[in-house]
Write an enzyme that holds these catalytic residues in place. Structure first.
Site, PDB file in Angstrom:
ATOM      1  CB  CYS A 220      52.381  33.815  55.676  1.00 13.54           C
ATOM      2  SG  CYS A 220      53.705  33.526  54.488  1.00 13.54           S
ATOM      3  CB  ALA A 241      46.865  27.330  50.442  1.00 16.99           C
ATOM      4  CG  HIS A 242      49.478  31.272  49.024  1.00 14.48           C
ATOM      5  ND1 HIS A 242      48.914  32.005  48.013  1.00 14.48           N
ATOM      6  CD2 HIS A 242      49.978  30.165  48.440  1.00 14.48           C
ATOM      7  CE1 HIS A 242      49.064  31.385  46.864  1.00 14.48           C
ATOM      8  NE2 HIS A 242      49.696  30.251  47.095  1.00 14.48           N
ATOM      9  CG  ASN A 243      47.117  35.689  49.543  1.00  9.68           C
ATOM     10  OD1 ASN A 243      48.225  35.259  49.197  1.00  9.68           O
ATOM     11  ND2 ASN A 243      46.927  36.946  49.922  1.00  9.68           N
ATOM     12  CB  SER A 261      43.641  33.154  46.124  1.00 12.50           C
ATOM     13  OG  SER A 261      44.941  33.710  46.232  1.00 12.50           O
TER      14      SER A 261
END
Length: 346
Positions: A220, A241-243, A261
């Site tokens: 998330c 991974a996140h974002n 990201s």
């Protein structure tokens, strides 16, 4: 399950030469097919098998001309390989969506909404505030966390885990053991050398027609959403991974890891074991070959990258040629140095 040659031709939008009433009950390779089987001929190196195959029908191209008599019915389409692929998809959907109803024991929250025509397998869990569209299939031991939304005709296979607030579009496939929405790997270093967990309060969003492979993990977002756009296909054992943001119709092969990201454009190809650093971007239509590492942003569309750190494919190939010759070049350099040293002596 059985179909006539005529019914298959109608599904494919093709024309028939031969018996339209033949019964098809299985799909097979042209060199192995027996009576009742359907096959296809896309690569002409397999043409000799067309004249000996036991298949009841074979899918061929519109302009194909047999050089010998053919016992099988011919279904003519514009692209045989694509036609056969569509048929496999049709067969798969027909067999998968045959499941309906609810097996017990299973759990459905009182606050959840479930559309018509769906299936919930034994020991599946659907939490508070969830919204499941029409014809959604939830296989045994799948977990659908609170407030998750799943679009029509999506399949969640056994043991998949969708954390709360996950959003899944229409016609998606989430394979066994996949985890969507676990915490992103966010930790703030402290003065004493320890790490403080940073709360990850975002979610995961899959747009329509996305496929997630077995045991893939998509974290998330810290804030906002980790986003997989329309039509993208994620292989088994991929970590996002996140974002992270994955563009439309991008494919990512097994054991690839993409750090937080990072952004991957539309129509990209990431081969197996690719590593991608955080906060970098790939332009549309970028291809990254197996075991390559991407450590900086790529802005030019259509590049093929290879190596670790990855750089232009052709430059990398030239560099590899030089690399293989390094022992020889070292010997030549030593010889030159020795000659120069000898010439300098009085």
């Amino acid at each position: 399950m059985e179909f006539t040659v005529q019914q298959i031709a109608e599904v494919l939008g093709g024309s028939i030469e031969g018996d339209t009433t033949g019964r098809i009950s299985q799909l097979a390779k042209i060199e192995e097919a027996q009576a009742g089987a359907l096959s296809f001929l896309a690569n002409l190196k397999y043409e000799p098998h067309l004249y000996t195959t036991g298949a009841t029908a074979v899918i061929v191209s519109l302009d194909f001309t047999p050089r010998q008599p053919v016992s099988a019915a011919l279904i003519r389409v514009e692209d045989p390989y694509l036609g056969f692929s569509k048929l496999l998809e049709f067969y798969q959907q027909t067999t998968r969506t045959g499941r309906r109803g609810v097996e017990q024991p299973s759990y459905l929250s009182e606050g959840a909404q479930v559309g018509e025509g769906g299936y919930r397998g034994a020991f599946s869990y659907v939490g508070e505030g969830c919204v499941l569209g029409r014809n959604v299939l939830i296989f045994p031991h799948a977990y659908i966390g609170d407030r998750t939304r799943i679009g029509d005709d999506t399949i969640v296979y056994a043991g998949a885990k969708l954390y709360p607030d996950t959003v899944v579009g229409q016609r998606c496939v989430i394979h066994a053991g996949a985890v969507l929405g676990a915490d992103g790997f966010g930790f703030a270093p402290q003065p004493d050398g320890s790490y403080q967990a940073i709360p990850q309060i975002g979610n995961v969003v899959l747009e329509d027609d996305v496929s997630i492979g077995a045991n893939a993990t998509i974290d998330c977002a810290t804030l906002g959403s980790t986003l997989i756009k329309q039509g993208s296909k994620i292989d088994n054992l991929v970590q996002l991974a996140h974002n992270v943001e994955i563009g439309r119709h991008t494919v990512i092969a097994s054991q690839t890891g993409i750090a937080g990201s990072a952004k991957v454009g539309d129509y990209c190809v990431l081969a197996g074991q690719v590593g991608m650093a955080g906060h970098v971007s790939l332009a549309n239509k970028t291809t990254v070959t197996a075991q390559s590492g991407v450590g900086k942003t790529v802005r030019q569309e259509g590049q093929i990258l290879q190596g670790s750190t990855a750089f232009d494919f052709k430059q990398n190939q030239r560099a590899q040629i030089v690399f293989r010759r390094l022992p020889e070049l070292e010997e030549r350099l030593r010889a030159v140095e020795a000659a120069v040293s000898a010439a300098e002596k009085p």
